[in-house]
Design a protein around this motif. Structure first.
Motif, PDB file in Angstrom:
ATOM      1  N   VAL A   1      42.253  42.402  31.937  1.00  0.00           N
ATOM      2  CA  VAL A   1      42.243  41.938  32.886  1.00  0.00           C
ATOM      3  C   VAL A   1      43.181  40.236  32.182  1.00  0.00           C
ATOM      4  N   SER A   2      44.375  40.055  31.966  1.00  0.00           N
ATOM      5  CA  SER A   2      44.863  39.215  31.392  1.00  0.00           C
ATOM      6  C   SER A   2      45.500  38.165  32.736  1.00  0.00           C
ATOM      7  N   SER A   3      45.970  36.699  32.515  1.00  0.00           N
ATOM      8  CA  SER A   3      46.818  36.144  33.080  1.00  0.00           C
ATOM      9  C   SER A   3      48.161  36.346  32.569  1.00  0.00           C
TER      10      SER A   3
ATOM     11  N   SER B   1      47.301  37.282  44.095  1.00  0.00           N
ATOM     12  CA  SER B   1      47.286  38.097  43.093  1.00  0.00           C
ATOM     13  C   SER B   1      45.801  38.460  42.367  1.00  0.00           C
ATOM     14  N   ARG B   2      45.109  37.850  42.949  1.00  0.00           N
ATOM     15  CA  ARG B   2      43.541  38.634  43.173  1.00  0.00           C
ATOM     16  C   ARG B   2      43.261  39.841  43.497  1.00  0.00           C
ATOM     17  N   LYS B   3      43.869  39.792  44.457  1.00  0.00           N
ATOM     18  CA  LYS B   3      43.030  40.857  45.631  1.00  0.00           C
ATOM     19  C   LYS B   3      44.041  42.081  44.712  1.00  0.00           C
ATOM     20  N   ALA B   4      44.993  41.725  44.354  1.00  0.00           N
ATOM     21  CA  ALA B   4      45.927  43.109  43.493  1.00  0.00           C
ATOM     22  C   ALA B   4      45.307  43.427  42.349  1.00  0.00           C
ATOM     23  N   ALA B   5      44.688  42.481  41.996  1.00  0.00           N
ATOM     24  CA  ALA B   5      44.064  42.965  40.810  1.00  0.00           C
ATOM     25  C   ALA B   5      43.032  43.453  40.734  1.00  0.00           C
ATOM     26  N   VAL B   6      41.812  43.529  42.007  1.00  0.00           N
ATOM     27  CA  VAL B   6      40.814  43.799  41.936  1.00  0.00           C
ATOM     28  C   VAL B   6      41.473  44.712  42.359  1.00  0.00           C
TER      29      VAL B   6
ATOM     30  N   ALA C   1      39.546  52.116  36.842  1.00  0.00           N
ATOM     31  CA  ALA C   1      38.497  52.604  37.084  1.00  0.00           C
ATOM     32  C   ALA C   1      37.731  54.094  37.294  1.00  0.00           C
ATOM     33  N   ALA C   2      38.293  54.322  38.309  1.00  0.00           N
ATOM     34  CA  ALA C   2      38.684  55.152  39.346  1.00  0.00           C
ATOM     35  C   ALA C   2      38.649  56.429  38.616  1.00  0.00           C
TER      36      ALA C   2
ATOM     37  N   HIS D   1      33.893  37.041  40.462  1.00  0.00           N
ATOM     38  CA  HIS D   1      33.528  38.286  40.677  1.00  0.00           C
ATOM     39  C   HIS D   1      34.714  40.030  40.738  1.00  0.00           C
ATOM     40  N   GLY D   2      35.480  39.621  40.187  1.00  0.00           N
ATOM     41  CA  GLY D   2      36.727  41.070  40.072  1.00  0.00           C
ATOM     42  C   GLY D   2      35.898  41.996  39.492  1.00  0.00           C
ATOM     43  N   ALA D   3      35.044  42.016  38.579  1.00  0.00           N
ATOM     44  CA  ALA D   3      34.541  43.604  37.969  1.00  0.00           C
ATOM     45  C   ALA D   3      33.849  44.150  38.810  1.00  0.00           C
ATOM     46  N   PHE D   4      32.943  42.723  39.530  1.00  0.00           N
ATOM     47  CA  PHE D   4      32.177  43.367  40.758  1.00  0.00           C
ATOM     48  C   PHE D   4      32.423  43.849  41.987  1.00  0.00           C
ATOM     49  N   ILE D   5      33.127  43.612  42.376  1.00  0.00           N
ATOM     50  CA  ILE D   5      34.275  44.556  43.744  1.00  0.00           C
ATOM     51  C   ILE D   5      34.113  45.196  43.622  1.00  0.00           C
TER      52      ILE D   5
END
Length: 551
Positions: free
Chosen positions: A202-204, A232-237, A244-245, A271-275
């Motif tokens: 995940v990168s800027s 953008s954060r929601k799309a990244a999650v 991951a799936a 929290h992006g890695a944990f959501i």
């Protein structure tokens, strides 16, 4: 009525009033007697209430007496700027020819890696060189071709002096832990993990434009994110969840701190890695050293690279920890999952977790850019501030700009005179009381942390929004529904404030947010939301009270 020795209780008499206009004569009386400082102090104290609290009409809740800023500085590089003693200078001079060879080897390795990556992406990426949105995993033959780039990455590490890297533990199977999280100390970790795991990162968005590097990270099927954009954060999650799936994708690697630290502390995790709710494997990276701190803190990239090239050897340790599973209670997933992982990594590193965050690094960087000394004094432990008051980094940065304009001293503190000069006001008795609301240590100066926390605390008071609305209704012109400069001056006189013409203009412009030479309701509310302490200037009309001096 006149008295040569009036009693304290007879110095002022409250008159109930629903508007400001009837008090103009009384306010002018205060102006005419402004030379009597003692009388003015008593009158101003009446406006503030018997206890002298300028915000008593909002709540009896006093400003927070928090523990104060942590002495920790998670971003400071511990290596002297260019010194380090005779040994450091002798080593640098001795290794200059070696540094030149290492630089050539570095250039060759990155050129070979770039060429292999360019071939691997041909026909698979879009016209910008990015993998197409929603694209599937990279085909097997392209991944095999990327081994050339991965070996080139190991050669880059070798050129930086990482001739061997000590590893402890091993990566968990991808099926067991599809997400990997690591602490972030230098630009070395992404290179290592590229070689070791070849993960999706995940990168800027800004990294995409870096020469050579941008092309290579695209081959990692990068997930781009703009950390300041909720969409953008929601799309990244969602993209993290998707990749991951599916076991056909590589592991997803994230640096949850969001920025580099000096490795002596852990800062708050994003929290992006944990959501997504998948098990994660924490990895901790250490750089044992005696003379050279390899962290990418308050040091430029070129200087850090030069110091790496002029070391005999740079030490690096990587430890894979046990997999951390999400809590069973779904409502607690992101927060508790993040905290559990943070504590596991802190224990392994034997360091302290802190409430600093990426926002603090931005605050410190802005102070550095402004040429301020002791820039770490501007940090506020942004994760704690956000958790307590809901203040985001953008709001803190906006307030920082005003604080920097108040002429802070070498310790990052602002005195009352400079504070109020920024708003065009003098240190009147009322202004001193407002300032002391922030200056709870009674040091006659405040830090940015005190300023930010005090403002956030005021905005959180249950009566604050209602007080703003009431103040505007009491002060506005009934015909235009706006507040003119003259009306604002009359209101200030009620609170014993007599700014100069220039000061009056500066304060009026502060309230006139849209610059249309009048203060509308939106202007008024927006200004008070930005500077909530200014609501104290309107205490008299809010309370429906006007105080006149009986001579």
């Amino acid at each position: 009525m006149a008295s040569t020795s009036p009693s304290p209780t007879s110095l002022s008499t409250p008159l109930l009033s629903g508007s400001v206009a009837p008090a103009r004569a009384a306010a002018n009386g205060h102006a005419n007697n402004h030379r009597h400082g003692h009388d003015d102090n008593d009158a101003a104290a009446s406006v503030c209430g018997d206890g002298g609290d300028p915000f008593a009409f909002l709540s009896e809740d006093r400003p927070p007496r928090d523990r104060g800023p942590s002495p920790a500085d998670p971003f400071r590089n511990g290596t002297p700027a260019w010194g380090g003693g005779v040994y450091a200078w002798a080593r640098t001079l001795l290794l200059l020819p070696v540094a030149a060879l290492r630089l050539a080897f570095f250039g060759l390795a990155i050129a070979i890696g770039y060429a292999a990556t360019w071939v691997a992406l041909r026909g698979w990426a879009d016209v910008q060189g990015r993998p197409r949105e929603g694209a599937g995993p990279m085909p097997a033959w392209r991944r095999r071709l990327m081994w050339i780039t991965r070996i080139s990455a190991r050669c880059i590490l070798f050129s930086f002096g990482y001739h061997w890297i000590r590893k402890k533990g091993r990566p968990a199977p991808r099926e067991l832990a599809p997400i990997v999280v690591s602490n972030h100390i230098s630009y070395i970790e992404p290179i290592f993990f590229f070689y070791e795991l070849f993960p999706t990162i995940v990168s800027s968005e800004s990294h995409d434009a870096l020469p050579f590097v941008g092309t290579i990270i695209r081959a990692m099927q990068v997930i781009y994110v703009d950390r300041f954009s909720p969409a953008s954060r929601k799309a990244a999650v969602n993209e993290i969840k998707r990749k991951a799936a599916c076991n056909s994708f590589p592991r997803v690697l994230l640096f949850p701190e969001g920025t580099t630290t000096n490795g002596r502390f852990l800062i708050s995790f994003q929290h992006g890695a944990f959501i997504p709710g998948y098990p994660v494997q924490p990895v901790v990276v250490r750089y044992p050293h005696v003379h050279f701190d390899q962290s990418w803190g308050n040091i430029s990239l070129l200087k850090l690279m030069f110091k790496m090239f002029t070391q005999f050897h740079n030490f690096m340790e990587v430890e894979y920890l046990s997999v951390v599973y999400p809590p069973e209670i779904k409502q607690e997933n992101a927060l508790h999952f993040s905290e559990n992982t943070n504590y596991a990594m802190a224990r392994a590193l034997n360091v302290l977790p802190t409430s600093y965050s990426y926002g603090d690094s931005m605050i410190m960087a802005r102070a550095v850019e402004a040429g301020k000394a002791n820039c770490s004094n501007y940090m506020v432990e942004m994760a704690w501030v956000k958790d307590m008051y809901g203040v985001n980094t953008a709001e803190a940065m906006e307030l920082l700009e005003h604080f920097l304009a108040m002429n802070p001293d070498s310790d990052g503190c602002v005195k009352a005179q400079d504070f109020w000069a920024h708003f065009g006001l003098d240190c009147s008795p009322l202004c001193k009381k407002i300032f002391h609301y922030f200056d709870y240590n009674i040091k006659d100066s405040i830090t940015f942390r005190q300023f930010l926390v005090g403002c956030a605390h005021l905005k959180k008071q249950p009566l604050f929004q209602g007080a703003c609305e009431t103040a505007f209704e009491k002060c506005r012109d009934p015909e235009t529904s706006d507040i003119s400069r003259g009306q604002l001056a009359d209101i200030l006189r009620l609170s014993m404030l007599l700014p100069s013409d220039d000061g009056m203009l500066k304060l009026f412009n502060t309230f006139d947010v849209d610059g249309d030479e009048k203060i509308s309701r939106d202007d008024f509310i927006r200004c008070l939301e930005r500077f909530p302490f200014l609501i104290a200037l309107f205490a008299a009309p809010i309370n429906g009270e006007v105080y006149i001096e009986i001579v």
